[in-house]
Motif scaffolding. Sequence first.
Motif, PDB file in Angstrom:
ATOM      1  N   VAL A  68      63.807  46.551 -69.035  1.00 14.79           N
ATOM      2  CA  VAL A  68      64.769  47.583 -68.246  1.00 14.79           C
ATOM      3  C   VAL A  68      64.554  48.835 -69.113  1.00 14.79           C
ATOM      4  O   VAL A  68      64.830  49.830 -68.630  1.00 14.79           O
ATOM      5  N   ILE A  70      69.499  46.742 -61.885  1.00 13.63           N
ATOM      6  CA  ILE A  70      68.122  47.299 -61.714  1.00 13.63           C
ATOM      7  C   ILE A  70      68.385  48.306 -60.429  1.00 13.63           C
ATOM      8  O   ILE A  70      68.975  47.807 -59.385  1.00 13.63           O
ATOM      9  N   THR A 100      70.021  42.674 -57.848  1.00 14.48           N
ATOM     10  CA  THR A 100      69.976  43.994 -58.335  1.00 14.48           C
ATOM     11  C   THR A 100      71.440  44.257 -59.127  1.00 14.48           C
ATOM     12  O   THR A 100      71.310  45.084 -59.982  1.00 14.48           O
TER      13      THR A 100
END
Lengths: 229, 379
Positions: free
Chosen positions: B85, B133, B128
């Motif tokens: 990430v 993300i 998500t």
Amino acid sequence: MKQICGLKYFRHPYSFPRSSPPPWAEKVDRWHQLDAYSFGMIDAYTRFQESLERPDLILLASPSASNDADRQFVLSKAKSPVKMVHTLPNVRSSSLVNFMGWGGPVLCLQKDPQTLLTALVEGLDFLDPSCRKLMIWGVVNETFFHRMPEPYAPQLFEAYIFSLTYLALEGKGDEEFPYIIHRVGDDFSLTCPNDGLLVEWLSESHPKGDFTINPQVSLSSQRDFGEAP
Amino acid sequence: MVNSIVGYGCISSAGVGVKKYWDGLLSGQDHSRPMNSKDWPVKPPTTPFTCLAENRPNGLPIRTHIVNQLMQAWEELKENIGDPVHGDLGELGLIFASTKGCIEDFIWDPRPGDLRQDPLTPILKGFTDRAKIRPKRSLCVSNACASSHSAIYLAHRWLEKKSVQSVLVLAADFLGPFVVHGFQSLNALSSTKNKPFSKDRDGMQLGEAAVAILLSRKLTGPLVLRNVRLFNEGYGLTRPNPNGEGLKEIYRWFEPGSSPHLIIAHGTGTFHNDLAEDCAIAAAFGNERQRPPVTNTKWSIGHTLGASGAMDFIAACESMKSQTCFEIANTSEIDPGLKANYLIKNSKHLFPKKINSVIVNSLGFGGITGALEIGESPP
């Protein structure tokens, strides 16, 4: 990048179950065991077959997935093998593929409430000189889709077929196609709110203006249809 | 066009993490067991993860539970490669593959509106949100037991088209009464053990898994996804063409004249699946002496349905990394009608000397067939 694709759109309303065999019954093994979705796809294909070209790829867009078939299996006390096999949403393409005498990649996609729109954009992304034609199929139980359920109404369904053809990276559209899709760039975000609006626009006999899926992808109508296709 | 396999993580009936899964395969541990919906909820398992449902905290929605399992797989992936990430993933695509596990929350007693929403998209969104993300594009795929292969096929295409830099493929399935009743109605379950390609095979065992696989256009690691193909043969609803025509069609797209060093078969242990795969493998790799060895994983973790292809993908990668493979430990005697070279119990002497290329098969209801090839990263 600018991409232009031709779109043919077909809409096939039908009710299910039928009390009498369909005209194509003899060509399908145990047609009476098809669920509403598999039935509708073959019914729609036979109706529009003359206007459809053989695809390189089939995308199954399944709004509401197979929730309807899943519920039917539960209502059978979870014992009916015939109902069980239809609880997998991709299975609805199996009898159609067999009927068409076709083999190739099939992808069953979901992203409610934008499943049809998403499949259209995905289809657009697949199109290139190596994949020139594809079909997107969507079948919905109308009471689950964009209309409100009507108590005691018969089970009404609709099959939607989007037949996409790669035309060019640049240049004008092809008059053969009632709709042209223009794509500029590769932004895949969807800003159009739901599938119902797309179906509504495509079903207008005089579509006014373009239909914008996102700032980079829009549909335009090339014809005055007179009546809904 | 090849894409780099950046990393992966999983949870299965073997426990949390790739290591437990891999160790179980190497040591011949069978983590699966018979399930009977008449006894639902099933009795506590012999190992803590045989049925993830039984480890679900009381009252937790199944969708939340699946997101939790996917998060565990994602955390393992991040741990193995360094937190991507905050790294250089570039624009990310996200695909979630599954079949029926996601419907158990509502299908038995749906509220108004429940049936309108597909069951997979809320899990994609839940993931998500939890993982924080923001994928550039995301989608759910449900292609029966070939769902993982289908998701990887789509990911490969996204990367090939350069619309994203990396794709995170998630796959998970959950065993609840719906799935178990369903397979019982089809008489597809073994009452004893799953014995793929055995002369006395009598069906499958079900299992659960959640998997995260990260693929990238940038060649970063030692392994690559060389090829992935799908083909719907439309032969039958629940059984493949007995001659394996769908798989044969796919193998034609793979590099002609070259044999993989190992094949991980779908191998459900049902009569029809195993026969079809065998026909395709024997036809594609016709010279008996050159036919690659064939193994599979379902005897160990059960058939994890929409996640099964992703679990096999991991086994293929681990085989290449460690340059070893594993037996089909529940199978002692091959069906004499089959022609491929199966790595059954006590066949370590048949293990390939090197493993630089592995093919993973997948077959699903509705005639969908998939195969992918994993290889070494080009120099």
